[in-house]
Design a protein around this motif. Structure first.
Motif, PDB file in Angstrom:
ATOM      1  N   GLU A 107       0.841  -1.195   0.000  1.00  0.00           N
ATOM      2  CA  GLU A 107       0.000   0.000   0.000  1.00  0.00           C
ATOM      3  C   GLU A 107       0.877   1.246   0.000  1.00  0.00           C
ATOM      4  O   GLU A 107       1.811   1.379   0.807  1.00  0.00           O
ATOM      5  N   GLY A 108       0.599   2.146  -0.942  1.00  0.00           N
ATOM      6  CA  GLY A 108       1.377   3.379  -1.013  1.00  0.00           C
ATOM      7  C   GLY A 108       2.762   3.208  -1.595  1.00  0.00           C
ATOM      8  O   GLY A 108       3.650   4.023  -1.359  1.00  0.00           O
ATOM      9  N   THR A 109       2.974   2.147  -2.376  1.00  0.00           N
ATOM     10  CA  THR A 109       4.287   1.928  -2.986  1.00  0.00           C
ATOM     11  C   THR A 109       4.200   2.078  -4.502  1.00  0.00           C
ATOM     12  O   THR A 109       3.131   2.015  -5.093  1.00  0.00           O
ATOM     13  N   TYR A 110       5.368   2.283  -5.106  1.00  0.00           N
ATOM     14  CA  TYR A 110       5.485   2.419  -6.559  1.00  0.00           C
ATOM     15  C   TYR A 110       6.452   1.327  -7.024  1.00  0.00           C
ATOM     16  O   TYR A 110       7.665   1.479  -6.876  1.00  0.00           O
ATOM     17  N   PRO A 111       5.943   0.219  -7.548  1.00  0.00           N
ATOM     18  CA  PRO A 111       6.818  -0.883  -7.954  1.00  0.00           C
ATOM     19  C   PRO A 111       7.891  -0.407  -8.932  1.00  0.00           C
ATOM     20  O   PRO A 111       7.632   0.405  -9.822  1.00  0.00           O
ATOM     21  N   LEU A 112       9.104  -0.924  -8.756  1.00  0.00           N
ATOM     22  CA  LEU A 112      10.205  -0.535  -9.636  1.00  0.00           C
ATOM     23  C   LEU A 112       9.953  -1.069 -11.041  1.00  0.00           C
ATOM     24  O   LEU A 112       9.650  -2.258 -11.205  1.00  0.00           O
ATOM     25  N   PRO A 113      10.080  -0.237 -12.071  1.00  0.00           N
ATOM     26  CA  PRO A 113       9.906  -0.724 -13.443  1.00  0.00           C
ATOM     27  C   PRO A 113      11.020  -1.701 -13.820  1.00  0.00           C
ATOM     28  O   PRO A 113      12.121  -1.663 -13.246  1.00  0.00           O
ATOM     29  N   GLU A 114      10.718  -2.559 -14.806  1.00  0.00           N
ATOM     30  CA  GLU A 114      11.697  -3.591 -15.196  1.00  0.00           C
ATOM     31  C   GLU A 114      13.036  -2.988 -15.604  1.00  0.00           C
ATOM     32  O   GLU A 114      14.098  -3.538 -15.300  1.00  0.00           O
ATOM     33  N   ALA A 115      12.998  -1.835 -16.291  1.00  0.00           N
ATOM     34  CA  ALA A 115      14.250  -1.212 -16.746  1.00  0.00           C
ATOM     35  C   ALA A 115      15.140  -0.823 -15.570  1.00  0.00           C
ATOM     36  O   ALA A 115      16.369  -0.910 -15.648  1.00  0.00           O
ATOM     37  N   GLN A 116      14.522  -0.405 -14.466  1.00  0.00           N
ATOM     38  CA  GLN A 116      15.328  -0.040 -13.301  1.00  0.00           C
ATOM     39  C   GLN A 116      15.766  -1.265 -12.516  1.00  0.00           C
ATOM     40  O   GLN A 116      16.897  -1.331 -12.018  1.00  0.00           O
ATOM     41  N   LEU A 117      14.894  -2.258 -12.416  1.00  0.00           N
ATOM     42  CA  LEU A 117      15.285  -3.500 -11.741  1.00  0.00           C
ATOM     43  C   LEU A 117      16.511  -4.118 -12.407  1.00  0.00           C
ATOM     44  O   LEU A 117      17.393  -4.666 -11.747  1.00  0.00           O
ATOM     45  N   ASP A 118      16.545  -4.012 -13.748  1.00  0.00           N
ATOM     46  CA  ASP A 118      17.640  -4.599 -14.513  1.00  0.00           C
ATOM     47  C   ASP A 118      18.977  -3.929 -14.212  1.00  0.00           C
ATOM     48  O   ASP A 118      20.036  -4.482 -14.505  1.00  0.00           O
ATOM     49  N   ARG A 119      18.940  -2.723 -13.635  1.00  0.00           N
ATOM     50  CA  ARG A 119      20.175  -2.012 -13.305  1.00  0.00           C
ATOM     51  C   ARG A 119      20.816  -2.536 -12.028  1.00  0.00           C
ATOM     52  O   ARG A 119      21.960  -2.243 -11.736  1.00  0.00           O
ATOM     53  N   PHE A 120      20.041  -3.308 -11.242  1.00  0.00           N
ATOM     54  CA  PHE A 120      20.621  -3.895 -10.031  1.00  0.00           C
ATOM     55  C   PHE A 120      21.311  -5.192 -10.395  1.00  0.00           C
ATOM     56  O   PHE A 120      20.726  -6.066 -11.031  1.00  0.00           O
ATOM     57  N   ALA A 130      25.597 -21.053  -8.305  1.00  0.00           N
ATOM     58  CA  ALA A 130      25.579 -20.400  -6.995  1.00  0.00           C
ATOM     59  C   ALA A 130      25.046 -18.974  -7.067  1.00  0.00           C
ATOM     60  O   ALA A 130      24.419 -18.484  -6.130  1.00  0.00           O
ATOM     61  N   LEU A 131      25.285 -18.295  -8.187  1.00  0.00           N
ATOM     62  CA  LEU A 131      24.883 -16.888  -8.314  1.00  0.00           C
ATOM     63  C   LEU A 131      23.664 -16.695  -9.191  1.00  0.00           C
ATOM     64  O   LEU A 131      23.216 -15.558  -9.381  1.00  0.00           O
ATOM     65  N   ALA A 132      23.104 -17.774  -9.731  1.00  0.00           N
ATOM     66  CA  ALA A 132      21.985 -17.634 -10.670  1.00  0.00           C
ATOM     67  C   ALA A 132      20.761 -16.995 -10.024  1.00  0.00           C
ATOM     68  O   ALA A 132      20.148 -16.085 -10.600  1.00  0.00           O
ATOM     69  N   LEU A 133      20.379 -17.441  -8.844  1.00  0.00           N
ATOM     70  CA  LEU A 133      19.163 -16.900  -8.214  1.00  0.00           C
ATOM     71  C   LEU A 133      19.282 -15.411  -7.897  1.00  0.00           C
ATOM     72  O   LEU A 133      18.431 -14.622  -8.333  1.00  0.00           O
ATOM     73  N   PRO A 134      20.294 -14.973  -7.144  1.00  0.00           N
ATOM     74  CA  PRO A 134      20.354 -13.538  -6.829  1.00  0.00           C
ATOM     75  C   PRO A 134      20.589 -12.654  -8.047  1.00  0.00           C
ATOM     76  O   PRO A 134      20.182 -11.489  -8.047  1.00  0.00           O
ATOM     77  N   THR A 135      21.207 -13.196  -9.096  1.00  0.00           N
ATOM     78  CA  THR A 135      21.490 -12.378 -10.278  1.00  0.00           C
ATOM     79  C   THR A 135      20.298 -12.300 -11.228  1.00  0.00           C
ATOM     80  O   THR A 135      20.132 -11.288 -11.925  1.00  0.00           O
ATOM     81  N   LEU A 136      19.464 -13.332 -11.248  1.00  0.00           N
ATOM     82  CA  LEU A 136      18.411 -13.406 -12.267  1.00  0.00           C
ATOM     83  C   LEU A 136      16.995 -13.221 -11.738  1.00  0.00           C
ATOM     84  O   LEU A 136      16.087 -12.903 -12.518  1.00  0.00           O
ATOM     85  N   ARG A 137      16.756 -13.417 -10.440  1.00  0.00           N
ATOM     86  CA  ARG A 137      15.370 -13.468  -9.934  1.00  0.00           C
ATOM     87  C   ARG A 137      14.587 -12.183 -10.179  1.00  0.00           C
ATOM     88  O   ARG A 137      13.374 -12.217 -10.321  1.00  0.00           O
ATOM     89  N   HIS A 138      15.267 -11.036 -10.242  1.00  0.00           N
ATOM     90  CA  HIS A 138      14.562  -9.769 -10.451  1.00  0.00           C
ATOM     91  C   HIS A 138      14.518  -9.366 -11.919  1.00  0.00           C
ATOM     92  O   HIS A 138      13.974  -8.316 -12.253  1.00  0.00           O
TER      93      HIS A 138
END
Length: 327
Positions: A164-177, A289-297
């Motif tokens: 509630e009261g949040t603005y989900p991050l767009p895919e283009a910005q998520l991809d920057r993480f 080992a790094l697939a989940l944290p690198t790809l899940r978002h």
């Protein structure tokens, strides 16, 4: 007068030992979050940024502060709110009545570790103010680009249960993480440890009193980054990374698969993990080992799959189980 003696380059093995000591130091302040600590170190080695997801009260802020203390890095925290303006993050031009000129007043983004707390509580315009900083490592104000310090890492947090009261991050910005790290609730044993520490006088605002000390610095970090860049990747491993990412694009549970930028990110994080574990080459296990944290978002679930309880992690784990592993 003799010329100053140049600094002796830091040995890669010494740099690795210093970065491994980070876990011991951070554990003096943060209990039971070793995977998140490792993820933050991998992000620093890859010059990437991290999205930390966890409910309030699981030490996300303390984790970033402890990391900065062990590396002697400057850190700043911004509480993202609905009324936060882009200039509150990047800085702005301020009129100086004495000189009758405008001067630039740097914002909190001019630091080494920026904690963007509850980033999804601010509107997209303010979220986007971080994009240039994260991608270009500079801020442009009034047409003038201003470089950010090196190292520079954004650790953004978001609450996974309160929308509630949040603005989900767009895919283009998520991809920057580079990584999305989940910070779970502690186990019963770890939670007892936390309470015991507090009963014995632990103050999360005073890390020095907790015994947290610097164990590495810019020299060690620079040597480590150079060593990671020399970690070899065979054509078979590169093909394995590509096959995993291409499989996400054809998954019936996903509407959005991993882009080539995501494949590059997975290769980078696997190299960093390989070097941290003492090897100068990447194996399939490093990729896994790094697939989940690198790809899940970087993937997006179909609504019907989400309703059936499918998660991004379960889809990626299924893909890892089915994509042929190079021998």
């Amino acid at each position: 007068m003799s010329a100053p003696t140049p600094e002796t380059p830091t040995d890669p093995d010494s740099a690795r030992a210093s970065l491994e000591a980070l876990r011991t130091e951070i554990a003096k302040a943060v209990v039971g979050q070793d995977p998140a600590v490792t993820g933050l170190v991998v992000a620093l080695l890859c010059r990437g940024h991290v999205l930390l997801e966890g409910v309030p009260g699981v030490a996300k802020t303390l984790l970033v502060r402890a990391l900065a203390a062990t590396l002697e890095l400057d850190t700043k925290r911004v509480q993202f709110t609905p009324d936060l303006m882009p200039s509150d993050v990047t800085g702005s031009l301020v009129y100086d009545a004495r000189t009758a000129e405008f001067s630039f007043q740097p914002g909190p983004v001019f630091t080494n570790l920026l904690l963007a707390d509850e980033i999804n509580r601010t509107p997209p315009k303010t979220q986007a103010s971080l994009l240039e900083a994260m991608e270009e490592r500079q801020v442009t104000v009034d047409g003038t680009p201003r470089p950010l310090p090196d190292p520079f890492l954004v650790a953004a947090t978001q609450n996974p249960v309160e929308y509630e009261g949040t603005y989900p991050l767009p895919e283009a910005q998520l991809d920057r993480f580079l990584l999305k790290l989940t910070v779970p609730l502690p186990s019963r044993e770890d939670e007892i440890n936390v309470l015991t520490r507090h009963a014995n006088g632990f103050d999360p605002r005073d890390l020095k009193a907790a015994g947290v000390r610097p164990v590495a610095g810019p020299a060690e970090l620079g040597a480590a980054r150079d060593a990671v860049a020399k970690t070899s990747v065979s054509p078979e491993i590169a093909g394995y990374v590509v096959d995993i990412c291409r499989a996400t694009r054809h998954s019936p549970s996903l509407t959005l698969g991993v882009s080539p930028r995501g494949a590059t990110a997975l290769l980078s994080t696997a190299r960093a993990w390989a070097w941290l574990t003492g090897r100068d080459y990447v194996t399939p296990d490093d990729v896994k080992a790094l697939a989940l944290p690198t790809l899940r978002h970087r993937v997006q679930l179909r609504p019907e799959a989400e309703m059936e309880g499918v998660t991004a992690d379960s889809v990626i784990n299924s893909i890892l189980a089915h994509v042929p592993v190079p021998r």
